[in-house]
Structure formats: structure tokens, C-alpha cells
Motif scaffolding. Structure first.
Motif, PDB file in Angstrom:
ATOM      1  N   LEU A   1       0.828  -1.208   0.000  1.00 18.89           N
ATOM      2  CA  LEU A   1       0.000   0.000   0.000  1.00 18.89           C
ATOM      3  C   LEU A   1       0.865   1.263   0.000  1.00 18.89           C
ATOM      4  CD1 LEU A   1      -2.761  -0.916   2.624  1.00 18.89           C
ATOM      5  CD2 LEU A   1      -2.963  -0.946   0.132  1.00 18.89           C
ATOM      6  N   PHE A   2       1.947   1.225   0.779  1.00 26.44           N
ATOM      7  CA  PHE A   2       2.840   2.384   0.872  1.00 26.44           C
ATOM      8  C   PHE A   2       3.489   2.676  -0.473  1.00 26.44           C
ATOM      9  CE2 PHE A   2       7.024   4.223   1.927  1.00 26.44           C
ATOM     10  CZ  PHE A   2       6.587   5.383   2.566  1.00 26.44           C
ATOM     11  N   LYS A   3       3.955   1.635  -1.150  1.00 31.86           N
ATOM     12  CA  LYS A   3       4.590   1.812  -2.458  1.00 31.86           C
ATOM     13  C   LYS A   3       3.590   2.281  -3.510  1.00 31.86           C
ATOM     14  CE  LYS A   3       8.400  -1.456  -1.873  1.00 31.86           C
ATOM     15  NZ  LYS A   3       9.009  -2.746  -2.353  1.00 31.86           N
ATOM     16  N   LYS A   4       2.342   1.890  -3.352  1.00 30.68           N
ATOM     17  CA  LYS A   4       1.291   2.316  -4.292  1.00 30.68           C
ATOM     18  C   LYS A   4       0.709   3.669  -3.902  1.00 30.68           C
ATOM     19  CE  LYS A   4      -0.483   0.101  -7.127  1.00 30.68           C
ATOM     20  NZ  LYS A   4      -0.304  -0.018  -8.601  1.00 30.68           N
ATOM     21  N   ASN A   5       1.268   4.291  -2.853  1.00 30.04           N
ATOM     22  CA  ASN A   5       0.785   5.582  -2.347  1.00 30.04           C
ATOM     23  C   ASN A   5      -0.661   5.508  -1.877  1.00 30.04           C
ATOM     24  OD1 ASN A   5       3.228   6.997  -2.949  1.00 30.04           O
ATOM     25  ND2 ASN A   5       2.618   7.060  -5.094  1.00 30.04           N
TER      26      ASN A   5
ATOM     27  N   ILE B   1      -1.362   4.585   1.233  1.00 31.24           N
ATOM     28  CA  ILE B   1      -1.283   5.070   2.610  1.00 31.24           C
ATOM     29  C   ILE B   1      -0.087   6.009   2.705  1.00 31.24           C
ATOM     30  CG2 ILE B   1      -2.386   3.075   3.677  1.00 31.24           C
ATOM     31  CD1 ILE B   1       0.388   2.006   4.357  1.00 31.24           C
ATOM     32  N   ASN B   2      -0.121   6.907   3.691  1.00 33.94           N
ATOM     33  CA  ASN B   2       0.924   7.914   3.814  1.00 33.94           C
ATOM     34  C   ASN B   2       2.154   7.413   4.556  1.00 33.94           C
ATOM     35  OD1 ASN B   2      -0.576   9.903   2.456  1.00 33.94           O
ATOM     36  ND2 ASN B   2      -1.695  10.404   4.345  1.00 33.94           N
ATOM     37  N   GLU B   3       1.964   6.426   5.455  1.00 33.41           N
ATOM     38  CA  GLU B   3       3.101   5.914   6.204  1.00 33.41           C
ATOM     39  C   GLU B   3       2.846   4.477   6.624  1.00 33.41           C
ATOM     40  OE1 GLU B   3       1.818   7.666  10.597  1.00 33.41           O
ATOM     41  OE2 GLU B   3       3.392   8.647   9.450  1.00 33.41           O
ATOM     42  N   MET B   4       3.940   3.754   6.870  1.00 32.80           N
ATOM     43  CA  MET B   4       3.841   2.369   7.304  1.00 32.80           C
ATOM     44  C   MET B   4       3.438   2.304   8.778  1.00 32.80           C
ATOM     45  SD  MET B   4       4.579   0.005   5.077  1.00 32.80           S
ATOM     46  CE  MET B   4       5.246  -1.321   6.090  1.00 32.80           C
TER      47      MET B   4
END
Length: 370
Positions: free
Chosen positions: A347-351, A353-356
């Protein structure tokens, strides 16, 4: 009668100009007995007017001088040059580059002399393909080395490059004509085939569990034929699986439709096969959904695994849904946290979510001893 035009690119104003059409020359006027019209010079003599042209005013004057060699029984007239958006087809088209170099833009054949003369002058068109020739001196070989580049065509083919070698050395490049006929000719036929593919009805594919353990993502068409997805950096291959051996066949070369998106195969000059643009479908989402689905299949008996896979894929960015139906459901399994971290990294790499999530976040949700 040979119809000819000459183009000039005015780099100062970034505009393209063209002469009026020149129809024939002295020899052709005689050959075709063109009534009472005459032409004073042969075409190679007329072309000299356009040598070393570097400004629009020089180009305009050269066009007037060239037209002055043509005489009509109904009276002579001088037509103006025109600004145009693009180069159009004609029997012979000539281009003047920014250095004032004049060259034939649409050769009928790629022979040795043309390839040498066109090197480093600019783009040209051959068999509906835009090309250019680069020439550089090799200290190692102590000679000029030539390279032919064929421009990419959107939705058809990527850049294709051929190393032609030392064209000025007849001994080392004696098979040039054979090479061009075979290699470049083959590519031209391949591009023609890809263009025909654009007209075909797309093959509708449904997402299924991969039929081959070496590939994470699978599809099935309306005839129950199965395919797998092989990911590249910028493209992906779609490979048909032989039903009897489950072995892959790199032969899918026509449009496909996945999730309502129509994708056209593009011939990749480097891979030497047809591939698909990875940006057209969510490849990483499919891979993540497939991994989550595989995990669920191991954990419990799921009656329709393909339907479950599609449900996961359609909800892959619904974090609440994935949390509830997978991570919360199997929280007692030690591997769940590892899979969850992988999902959030996706999700993080796909933008998406804003942070892990941090380790503290996980302990707060599950408890430190979960």
C-alpha cells in the motif's frame, strides 16, 4: 511525373515549412511530352538551390529560384512556401536540417550509400517507420561504426536498434543488403502484424488462481484456456499454458480485455516478443491479492478459490476489509504479521497510505503477546 517537396525546419521559431510541389524535371518533361510546358534543369541541378540553407529567408528565396526553372504555356507563377504541422507523403520528400544539410527523407531502399550519407543528419521515413542512423568513430576498430535506430510506435512497437558496423569497409560488411532484407525486413513485417492486431476483437480474460506455481497471477478466457502473467520492469508478458503439460507458451499476440480494460500487445525490440504495458492494469495489486488468496486457501477450505481471489482483488485497497477478513481472522498464526507488513508495504509503495504502521501500532491492535 515525379512529385517532389522540400521541407525546412525553422529552429528559431520551431516551425516547419514546405515548398510548393515540384512536378517532374527536364528529362521527365521530354519523356512525357508535356504539351507546351518545359523545365530548364534536371532535378539534381534544381536541388542545388537548397544546399546550405539555414534561415527561413534563404529557404523562401531558394523555393522561388527553383520554381523559376518551370515554365507553363498558360504563364509562369511563383507560389509561396507554406507553414505545416507535419511531413506528408509524396513521391520524393527532402528535408533540410538545422545545419543546412539537405537529404532525401523517404528513400525507396536502404542501401549502403544512403545509410552512410544520412548518418547524423536527422530522421527519415522508410516503409512507414521513422528511423535515423548514428555514426561514431571507434578507436578500438579504428573506423566509423554505423547504427540504425527505428523509432517506437505507440501501442505497436518499442525502439529497435541495429548495429550495422563499418559500412565504409566493403569487406567487413559485404552482407549488408542481405542483413537489411532479412533483419529489418522481418521487423517491418512484425510491425505490420502488430498493426493488424489493433483491429482484432479483444480476448476477454477472467482473473483466476495461477495454474502454474512458478507464476503468481493467472487468467482464463471464455474457452477455458489458461494464461499466466510474467512481470517485467515496465511491461508484462501474458503466457498461454498448455493444458496437457502446464508448460508456458510465449505466443500471445493479440488484444486482451481484463476488468474492462483493453490492452494491446507491443512488440518489444529488446525482448524480441510481444509484451503488454504494465500501467494498463494493477499488476502489483493482482500479485498481492494472489498471495493473500493463497494464504487463505492454506488456512481453510474455500469452495470457490477463484471467486475469493476476485473478491480480494476488488477490495485490495479497502484496508478495513482486508484487516477484518484476513489479518484479524488469522491473527494467531505467526506468519500473519509478516504477511500484514508485506501488505502495508504494498500500500505504501502504491501511495495508498501515507506511512507504514509501526510495531507499536501492531502491538496496540493485537496486544504484545498476540
Amino acid at each position: 511525373m515525379t512529385r517532389r517537396e522540400i521541407y525546412f525546419y525553422d529552429k528559431e521559431y520551431s516551425k516547419l515549412y514546405v515548398t510548393p510541389e515540384f512536378n517532374g524535371d527536364k528529362s521527365e518533361f521530354v519523356k512525357f511530352s508535356k504539351r507546351m510546358d518545359i523545365c530548364d534543369k534536371e532535378w539534381n541541378e534544381i536541388l542545388k538551390e537548397f544546399e546550405n540553407i539555414k534561415t527561413l529567408d534563404e529557404f523562401r528565396e531558394a523555393s522561388k529560384n527553383a520554381q523559376s526553372y518551370y515554365h507553363s504555356f498558360i504563364g509562369d507563377s511563383i507560389l509561396s512556401i507554406k507553414e505545416v504541422k507535419e511531413i506528408k507523403h509524396n513521391d520524393e520528400v527532402y528535408m533540410i536540417n538545422e545545419n543546412g544539410e539537405l537529404y532525401l527523407y523517404n528513400p525507396k531502399k536502404l542501401d549502403r550509400n544512403y545509410l552512410i550519407n544520412i548518418a547524423n543528419k536527422g530522421k527519415f521515413e522508410y516503409q512507414d517507420l521513422i528511423m535515423d542512423v548514428e555514426c561514431f568513430f571507434s578507436k578500438y576498430a579504428n573506423c566509423n561504426i554505423y547504427q540504425l535506430n527505428i523509432e517506437e510506435i505507440a501501442n505497436i512497437s518499442t525502439l529497435k536498434t541495429y548495429r550495422l558496423g563499418a559500412l565504409e569497409d566493403l569487406e567487413y560488411t559485404s552482407n549488408l543488403d542481405e542483413f537489411i532484407d532479412k533483419e529489418v525486413g522481418w521487423f517491418i513485417n512484425k510491425v505490420s502484424e502488430m498493426k493488424k492486431n489493433m483491429q482484432k476483437e479483444p480476448l476477454k480474460l477472467q482473473i483466476i488462481c495461477s495454474p502454474n506455481s512458478n507464476f503468481e497471477v493467472g487468467f482464463q478466457d471464455e474457452n477455458k484456456t489458461k494464461y499466466v502473467l510474467e512481470e517485467e520492469k515496465d511491461y508484462f508478458n501474458l503466457i498461454k499454458i498448455d493444458s496437457s503439460s502446464l508448460e508456458p507458451e510465449y505466443n500471445l499476440n493479440f488484444p486482451i480485455e481484463i476488468e474492462g480494460n483493453i490492452l494491446y500487445p507491443v512488440y518489444d525490440g529488446w525482448l524480441d516478443r510481444a509484451v503488454f504495458d504494465k500501467d494498463k492494469i494493477d499488476v502489483q495489486g493482482l500479485i498481492m491479492a494472489s498471495e493473500l488468496n493463497s494464504y487463505m486457501i492454506i488456512k481453510e477450505d474455500i469452495r470457490n478459490t477463484n471467486s475469493n481471489l476476485n473478491d480480494i482483488f476488488h477490495n485490495i485497497y479497502n484496508v478495513e476489509n482486508i484487516e477484518k477478513n484476513i489479518f484479524e481472522k488469522y491473527k494467531d498464526d505467526p506468519y500473519t504479521n509478516e504477511l500484514k507488513n508485506k501488505y502495508y508495504m504494498f500500500l505504501f509503495k502504491k501511495n495508498a497510505i501515507n506511512e507504514m504502521p509501526t510495531q507499536e501500532d501492531e502491538e496496540e491492535e493485537y496486544g504484545p503477546n498476540s
